[in-house]
Motif scaffolding. Sequence first.
Motif, mmCIF file in Angstrom:
data_model
loop_
_atom_site.group_PDB
_atom_site.id
_atom_site.type_symbol
_atom_site.label_atom_id
_atom_site.label_comp_id
_atom_site.label_asym_id
_atom_site.label_seq_id
_atom_site.Cartn_x
_atom_site.Cartn_y
_atom_site.Cartn_z
ATOM 1 N N GLN A 274 33.007 66.274 79.801
ATOM 2 C CA GLN A 274 32.404 64.953 79.997
ATOM 3 C C GLN A 274 32.956 64.027 78.929
ATOM 4 O OE1 GLN A 274 28.036 64.570 79.511
ATOM 5 N NE2 GLN A 274 28.008 63.729 81.585
ATOM 6 N N ASP A 276 33.915 59.786 77.462
ATOM 7 C CA ASP A 276 33.646 58.348 77.409
ATOM 8 C C ASP A 276 34.904 57.616 77.877
ATOM 9 O OD1 ASP A 276 33.158 55.719 76.778
ATOM 10 O OD2 ASP A 276 32.862 56.046 74.620
ATOM 11 N N TRP A 425 25.274 57.327 74.884
ATOM 12 C CA TRP A 425 26.370 58.101 74.293
ATOM 13 C C TRP A 425 26.427 57.803 72.797
ATOM 14 C CZ3 TRP A 425 29.093 61.624 76.993
ATOM 15 C CH2 TRP A 425 30.264 62.146 76.430
ATOM 16 N N HIS A 427 28.258 56.741 69.854
ATOM 17 C CA HIS A 427 29.508 56.026 69.595
ATOM 18 C C HIS A 427 29.429 55.390 68.217
ATOM 19 C CE1 HIS A 427 33.112 53.684 70.346
ATOM 20 N NE2 HIS A 427 32.449 52.561 70.079
ATOM 21 N N ARG A 434 27.409 53.707 77.234
ATOM 22 C CA ARG A 434 28.862 53.777 77.425
ATOM 23 C C ARG A 434 29.147 54.232 78.858
ATOM 24 N NH1 ARG A 434 32.064 51.472 73.680
ATOM 25 N NH2 ARG A 434 33.650 53.109 73.795
ATOM 26 N N VAL A 436 30.721 56.749 81.271
ATOM 27 C CA VAL A 436 31.008 58.182 81.110
ATOM 28 C C VAL A 436 31.367 58.788 82.469
ATOM 29 C CG1 VAL A 436 30.037 60.417 80.421
ATOM 30 C CG2 VAL A 436 29.446 58.347 79.138
ATOM 31 N N GLU A 465 39.933 58.743 77.069
ATOM 32 C CA GLU A 465 39.049 58.196 76.033
ATOM 33 C C GLU A 465 39.748 57.120 75.220
ATOM 34 O OE1 GLU A 465 35.793 61.615 74.932
ATOM 35 O OE2 GLU A 465 37.739 61.732 73.913
#
Length: 474
Positions: A274, A276, A425, A427, A434, A436, A465
Amino acid sequence: MTTEVRSLREFKMPDVGEGLTEAEILSWYVKPGDTVTDGQVVCEVETAKAAVELPIPFTGVVEQLFFPEGSTVDVGTAIIAVAVEGAAPAAPVAPAAPAPVAAVAPVETEPVPERREVLVGYGPRTGGTQRRARRTTAAPAPVSRETAAPVAPAAPVAPAPAPAPVAVPAQAGERPLAKPPVRKLAKDLGVDLRAVVPTGPNGVITREDVHAAVAPVAAPAAPAAPAAAVVEAPAPVAAGTGDVRIPVKGVRKATAAAMVSSAFTAPHVTEFVQIDVTRTMKLVRRLKETGELGRDVRVSPLLLVAKALLTAVKRHPEVNASWDEAAQEIVLKGQVNLGIAAATPRGLIVPNIKDAGAKTLAQLAVSLGELVDTAREGKTSPADMQGGSITITNVGVFGVDTGTPILNPGEAAILAFGAVREMPWVHKGKVVPRLVTTLALSFDHRLVDGELGSKVLADVAAILERPKRLITWG
């Protein structure tokens, strides 16, 4: 002095793909008595890989259609007979005898050379053919393809019908304009496209036009013709009225067989990650707004996922491979033919972009757009589905987060791209919303071990990412 020679030429079902053995006749565009010319499309057929239109390679008058619509025909079997006109020196006339007015000449046979692949529509052309020649002084009678024995004496009547009822256009005239998926829909619903009023651009019949015509078609027909054409496709069944059986053939049949073979032949392993993708989605918006890749070039998240996978394959070429069971060898592919799983009205197909690894981002965007458009129109050629080496399936377009994709036969890996969602998320040390997504990579454990599979998936994730890595890694 010369007399006209009329010979029957049979057009056989060609191998419109690579190694296909059969095809289904979806629709005929001609009927007995019609004149056809070299290169004219006479029918549309569906193979296990695509729907294609077949042009006939000679000029003449249609004598007979050997199979009705909906028939599945083996490659190499004659599907249509055409009377071809010519001229030859007249033979000496024998004394009057109680012989038929028209006789069939012996079948001329020549050695059949080894089969070879040729252009779609003309089949395996060979130097030797089988031809039934007939010298007549009156209107010709039809010749059955099942026997070379003399037929009944010719008479000035229309050619006899084929052995089975052939669904042909109800009247002569121009063929209605409609894309193959629309033609398939009309066939399934029992709608005659000649009776549909087109509303699409340039007189093209749309899916909505076919649905709008369903009700009139279902109404009692006026007693205009003595016998109405038989519709073989089942009519729509309302909910709760019972079970509906759908024949599995064509693309769906091939897909089912391929998936079963893949699932029980290659040992599948699937890994998930998973990630971002906020920066990737920002890059997609920027490329759309600025047009950096060119005017009218479509940019989507799938484009950057494809480029990320190609970059990962470049860094780990061992994943671009196949298993040779006969030789017990791993075959490393010389180029990356990137498959894109596409859902079509006929079922799931996986066309591929040839040598995708050598394309720039702009070139990849153009190729991806053309591939998707062609698949949606049902015009994907068999050649476009041959030779794939690694595949992407975009399950996210259906709102699905992830899955365990099954390998396309002959490939070592397939990447599933899930839905992009806004989620909490961590960050820069804070929990913030975010964008995702989840990636899933299935691979053949005979070719790809856990380390290699993990490296490939990790590289794809790292690029998505931080897409700037496309510049430094690509």
